[in-house]
Design an enzyme around this catalytic site. Structure first.
Site, PDB file in Angstrom:
ATOM      1  N   ASP A  84     -10.324   3.645   4.718  1.00  5.47           N
ATOM      2  CA  ASP A  84     -10.771   2.462   4.400  1.00  5.47           C
ATOM      3  C   ASP A  84     -12.304   2.515   4.565  1.00  5.47           C
ATOM      4  OD1 ASP A  84      -8.915   0.435   3.618  1.00  5.47           O
ATOM      5  OD2 ASP A  84      -8.420  -0.126   5.951  1.00  5.47           O
ATOM      6  N   GLN A 104      -4.252  -0.884   9.688  1.00  5.06           N
ATOM      7  CA  GLN A 104      -4.105  -2.124   9.091  1.00  5.06           C
ATOM      8  C   GLN A 104      -4.876  -3.190  10.228  1.00  5.06           C
ATOM      9  OE1 GLN A 104      -3.185  -3.010   5.897  1.00  5.06           O
ATOM     10  NE2 GLN A 104      -4.114  -5.189   6.239  1.00  5.06           N
ATOM     11  N   LYS A 136       0.742  -1.195   0.019  1.00  6.63           N
ATOM     12  CA  LYS A 136      -0.055   0.042   0.005  1.00  6.63           C
ATOM     13  C   LYS A 136       0.845   1.230   0.022  1.00  6.63           C
ATOM     14  CE  LYS A 136      -3.902  -2.598   2.339  1.00  6.63           C
ATOM     15  NZ  LYS A 136      -4.488  -2.705   3.405  1.00  6.63           N
TER      16      LYS A 136
END
Ligand code: NAP
Length: 291
Positions: A121, A98, A54
Site C-alpha cells: 500500500d 486494510q 482485492k
C-alpha cells in the site's frame, strides 16, 4: 464540450491483463507465484467488501493470496507480531493491512511492522520518506492510480504526456491521498496547490487547475463553478447519499460538460487503486527475482 469519461474499470482491467503475463513469466523464476497477504482486522462491512474484491482480483492475476482475518480485540502487540511474521515469510511479496483499523488499535505502529519492501500500500513511513525524496518505492495506490488516469485523460485529449508547468490543484491533504498525490504531481513538474478545510476561496483556487484532484469525502462538494473548461478532473471521493447511492466529491452531471476528462464514481479511481496494489506486489516480487 462533453468530457471524456475516464473509465477506471477498463484501465484497471488492462493493467491486470499485463500483470497476469508478468506473473506467468515470474513464477518459474521465483519457483512460486508472487504472494500477497491481505490482513483484515475486525468486521467493518465496507472493509470486508474491499478485502474480498482485492483478494479476488489478485487471484485472477495468478497471485497467491494469504487471507488473514483477525478479531477486533486482537490488541496492538498481537497484531504487530502477526505483521512481523508475515514480513518474514519468504513466499510473501506484498502485505496489505486494510484500514481503518478498529478503534483502539495503533495504525501508525502497525504499519511500521510491515517490511518496507513488501509494503503493497506504500504507507510505511520509510516509503513515505523515499517518496518525498523522489526515490524508488512502492507508491501509495490511490495517488498512483490517479496519476495513471491523468495520463489516460491527456492521451484522450491529444495532449503530451509531459505535465511540466501544468497547474494541478489537490483538494484534501490526508497522508493517504492528498499529500502523496501532491508529491507525485510535483515529481511530474506540475505547479501544485493543495487545498483543505481552511482554504479561503476554494472556487478561485480550483478554477486555476488544468488538473483537479478531489479527495475530500464530501458529497458533490465541487460543482461546475470549480472547474476550468477543459480540465482533467479526478474524483477520489466515495460518499453514500441519503438514498444509498455512491457519489464522488464532484457533481459529475454538472461538471461533465465543462471538464475535458472526468472520472466517474464508482468506476473511476476505485478500480485503479486495487490494480496498483497488485502492481506493487508483483513489482516487489520482480525485484526479488531480478536480485
Ligand atoms: P480525510 O483523511 O478525511 O481527508 C479529507 C481532506 O479533505 C482533509 O484534508 C480535509 O481538510 C479536506 N476537507 C474537508 N472539508 C473540506 C472542505 N469543505 N473544503 C476543502 N477541503 C476539505 O479523507 P481521505 O482518506 O483523504 O479520503 C478522501 C475521500 O477519498 C473519502 O471519500 C474516501 O472514502 C475516498 N477514498 C477513495 C479511495 C479510492 O480508492 N477511490 C481511496 C482512499 C480514499 P483538513 O485537513 O483541513 O481537515
Amino acid at each position: 464540450m462533453t468530457a471524456h469519461i475516464l473509465d477506471g474499470k477498463a484501465l484497471a482491467a488492462e493493467v491486470q491483463r499485463n500483470l497476469t503475463v508478468q506473473v506467468e513469466n515470474l513464477t518459474p523464476r521465483l519457483g512460486r507465484s508472487p504472494g500477497l497477504a491481505v490482513v483484515l482486522v475486525g468486521n467493518n462491512p465496507a472493509s470486508e467488501v474491499y478485502v474480498r474484491s482485492k483478494s479476488k482480483k489478485a487471484k485472477q492475476c495468478g497471485i497467491a493470496v494469504t487471507d488473514v482475518h483477525l478479531p477486533s480485540d486482537i490488541g496492538d502487540e498481537a497484531l504487530q507480531r502477526q505483521l512481523r511474521e508475515l514480513s518474514a515469510r519468504a513466499d510473501i511479496d506484498g502485505i496489505l493491512l486494510q484500514l481503518p483499523l478498529p478503534k483502539g488499535l495503533n495504525e501508525f505502529a502497525a504499519l511500521q511492522c510491515i517490511d518496507p519492501s513488501r509494503d503493497a500500500d506504500g504507507l510505511h513511513p520509510y516509503n513515505q520518506g523515499l517518496l518525498l525524496r523522489s526515490e524508488y518505492c512502492p507508491q501509495p495506490c490511490t495517488p498512483k492510480g490517479s496519476m495513471a488516469l491523468i495520463d489516460r485523460g491527456r492521451q484522450l485529449l491529444g495532449l503530451p504526456t509531459d505535465l511540466s508547468g501544468q497547474h494541478a490543484v489537490v483538494v484534501g491533504r490526508s497522508i493517504l491521498v492528498g499529500k502523496p498525490m501532491a508529491l507525485l504531481l510535483l515529481d511530474r513538474h506540475c505547479t501544485v496547490s493543495v487545498c483543505h478545510s481552511r482554504t479561503k476561496d476554494l472556487v478561485e483556487e480550483c478554477r486555476r487547475a488544468d488538473i483537479l484532484v478531489a479527495a475530500v469525502g464530501r458529497e458533490r462538494i465541487l460543482g461546475r463553478e470549480h472547474v476550468k473548461p477543459g480540465a482533467i478532473v479526478i474524483d477520489v471521493g466515495i460518499n453514500r447519499t441519503a438514498e444509498g447511492t455512491l457519489v464522488g466529491d464532484v457533481d459529475f452531471e454538472a461538471v461533465r460538460d465543462v471538464a475535458g476528462a472526468i472520472t466517474p464514481v464508482p468506476g473511476g479511481v476505485g478500480p485503479m487503486t486495487i490494480a496498483m496494489l497488485l502492481q506493487n506486489t508483483v513489482d516487489s516480487a520482480q525485484r526479488k527475482a531480478d536480485g
